[in-house]
Design an enzyme around this catalytic site. Structure first.
Site, PDB file in Angstrom:
ATOM      1  N   PRO A   2       0.840  -0.947  -0.107  1.00 24.82           N
ATOM      2  CA  PRO A   2      -0.074   0.041   0.083  1.00 24.82           C
ATOM      3  C   PRO A   2       0.923   1.267  -0.093  1.00 24.82           C
ATOM      4  CG  PRO A   2      -0.169  -1.473   1.946  1.00 24.82           C
ATOM      5  CD  PRO A   2       0.821  -1.690   1.385  1.00 24.82           C
ATOM      6  N   GLU A   3       0.456   2.156  -0.842  1.00 23.51           N
ATOM      7  CA  GLU A   3       1.132   3.375  -0.719  1.00 23.51           C
ATOM      8  C   GLU A   3       0.265   4.412  -0.332  1.00 23.51           C
ATOM      9  OE1 GLU A   3       3.203   4.293  -4.542  1.00 23.51           O
ATOM     10  OE2 GLU A   3       3.455   2.230  -5.031  1.00 23.51           O
ATOM     11  N   HIS A 104      -3.489 -16.045   7.735  1.00 24.88           N
ATOM     12  CA  HIS A 104      -2.841 -14.766   7.825  1.00 24.88           C
ATOM     13  C   HIS A 104      -3.660 -13.918   8.624  1.00 24.88           C
ATOM     14  CE1 HIS A 104      -1.102 -16.835   3.890  1.00 24.88           C
ATOM     15  NE2 HIS A 104      -0.294 -16.653   4.749  1.00 24.88           N
ATOM     16  N   ARG A 123       2.930 -11.560   4.407  1.00 23.92           N
ATOM     17  CA  ARG A 123       4.458 -11.342   4.633  1.00 23.92           C
ATOM     18  C   ARG A 123       4.940 -10.880   5.769  1.00 23.92           C
ATOM     19  NH1 ARG A 123       6.628  -8.799  -0.818  1.00 23.92           N
ATOM     20  NH2 ARG A 123       8.492  -9.497  -0.087  1.00 23.92           N
ATOM     21  N   ARG A 166      22.030  16.757  -5.583  1.00 23.04           N
ATOM     22  CA  ARG A 166      21.923  15.238  -5.224  1.00 23.04           C
ATOM     23  C   ARG A 166      22.181  14.759  -6.825  1.00 23.04           C
ATOM     24  NH1 ARG A 166      19.434  13.552  -0.520  1.00 23.04           N
ATOM     25  NH2 ARG A 166      20.127  11.619  -1.103  1.00 23.04           N
TER      26      ARG A 166
END
Length: 287
Positions: A2-3, A104, A123, A166
Site C-alpha cells: 500500500p502506498e 494470515h 508477509r 543530489r
DNA sequence: CCCACGACCTGTGGGC
DNA sequence: TGCCCACAGGTCGTGG
C-alpha cells in the site's frame, strides 16, 4: 503494497465502523508482525474507544481515549477486512461467516457494534505499535518524515531544496520518505512519466520549471488514485472488500513492452532495476 | 553522500 | 502436472 492512496482508501473504509466505537474484543493471534507487539497491546486496546482514524504518510493512526495512539503500517501485504455479524446468539455475542484466510489473520478487533475488523498480512512486513500521543511526532517513525504530498507544504521549492546537489535520480529520492512522505514505487513511476522526467536524471540537475510540472503531476496521480479507491494488485482490497480500480489507469507500472500512453509519444515502456526496485518508464519521452 | 546488495517473510505466476 | 526461479505495493542496515 500500500502506498498513500491505498492507505487513505483503507482509512476511509475503516473510519465509519471504528470511529466513535469501543473495542469490545481485541485478539492478537501471534506475538509479532514485523516487530513484536508491544507489551500490554491487547489489554490497552480492549475497552478503548477509537476517537478518530487518521493517516500520516503510509501509517494509519487510531486516536484513542487513552494516552497512546495505535499506529499501524501495512508493509507490503497488509490489509484489513470488515466482517459484519450474521447473528447475535445473546447480547454482545455475535457470530460471523468463517474466516476465508485464517492463516494470515493476525489481529482481530471487534467493536461494541459487533463489527469485526481483521488485519491480514501474509508477509508480515507490516507492524503495529502503541505510541504516546503527546509525543507522537517525536517518535523515530515520524520525526524525520517529509511533508504530505497533497499538502501545500509540498511544492516545487521544497523539491528544489531537497534535490539540490543530489546525483541520484528523482525516482530514488521520491521514494525517500524524508523528502516526501507517502509515495511508493507505483506512483513515483507514474508521476515521473506524466511529467516526462527521466527516473535516472541526476535530481540536482532538474530545472525548477520541470519540478514545477512534477509536483502537480504527483498530486494529480495520487488524487485520481484515491478517487478510484486505490490500486488492486494481488492482495489489496478496500476494507469493505471492494476492489480499487486505479491499476487500469497505470501508464507505466507493470506495462513493460506496451506503448507509452503520453499524448503523441509512441514510445515503449521499459523496465530497469534501480536501487533494487523495478523502475517502469518511457525512454522516448522521459528526459 | 552514493550505490549495490541483502535481509525481513510468504505467496504467486511464468517458464520449462 | 510439477518444480524452480524471479519478483512483489516497504523499510532497514551494511559495506565498499
Amino acid at each position: 503494497m500500500p502506498e498513500l492512496p491505498e492507505v487513505e482508501t483503507v482509512r476511509g473504509g475503516l473510519a465509519p465502523v471504528l470511529e466513535g466505537r469501543r473495542l469490545a474484543r481485541v485478539e492478537a493471534r501471534r506475538p509479532d508482525l514485523r516487530f513484536p507487539l508491544p507489551p500490554g497491546f491487547v489489554q490497552v486496546l480492549t475497552g478503548a474507544t477509537v476517537l478518530r482514524l487518521e493517516r500520516r504518510a503510509k501509517y494509519l493512526l487510531a486516536r484513542l481515549d487513552r494516552e497512546d495512539t495505535l499506529v499501524m503500517h501495512l508493509g507490503m501485504s497488509g490489509r484489513f477486512e470488515i466482517a459484519r455479524p450474521e447473528g447475535e446468539t445473546r447480547p454482545g455475542r455475535f457470530h460471523y461467516a468463517p474466516d476465508p484466510d485464517p492463516k494470515h489473520a493476525h489481529i482481530v478487533f471487534e467493536t461494541d457494534a459487533g463489527v469485526r475488523v481483521t488485519y491480514y498480512d501474509p508477509r508480515r512486513f507490516g507492524y503495529m505499535a502503541l505510541v504516546n500521543s503527546s509525543t507522537l511526532e517525536l517518535h523515530p517513525w515520524f520525526a524525520g518524515l517529509g511533508p504530505e504530498p497533497l499538502s501545500d507544504a509540498f511544492d516545487a521549492a521544497h523539491l528544489k531544496a531537497a534535490f539540490q546537489g543530489r546525483r541520484q535520480g528523482p525516482k530514488t529520492l521520491l521514494l525517500d520518505q524524508r523528502i516526501v512522505a507517502g509515495l511508493g514505487n507505483i506512483y513515483v513511476c507514474e508521476a515521473l512519466n506524466r511529467a516526462r522526467i527521466s527516473p535516472f536524471r541526476p535530481a540536482g540537475r532538474i530545472s525548477a520549471a520541470r519540478l514545477a510540472v512534477l509536483v502537480p503531476q504527483i498530486k494529480a496521480v495520487l488524487s485520481e488514485a484515491i478517487a478510484a479507491g486505490g490500486s488492486t494488485l494481488r492482495d489489496f482490497a478496500q476494507a469493505d472488500g471492494a476492489l480499487g480500480y486505479f491499476q487500469h489507469s497505470f501508464r507505466t507500472y507493470d506495462r513493460e513492452g506496451q506503448p507509452c500512453r503520453n499524448a503523441g509519444c509512441g514510445g515503449i515502456i521499459a523496465r530497469r532495476v534501480q536501487a533494487g526496485r523495478s523502475t517502469f518508464y518511457c525512454p522516448a519521452c522521459q528526459r
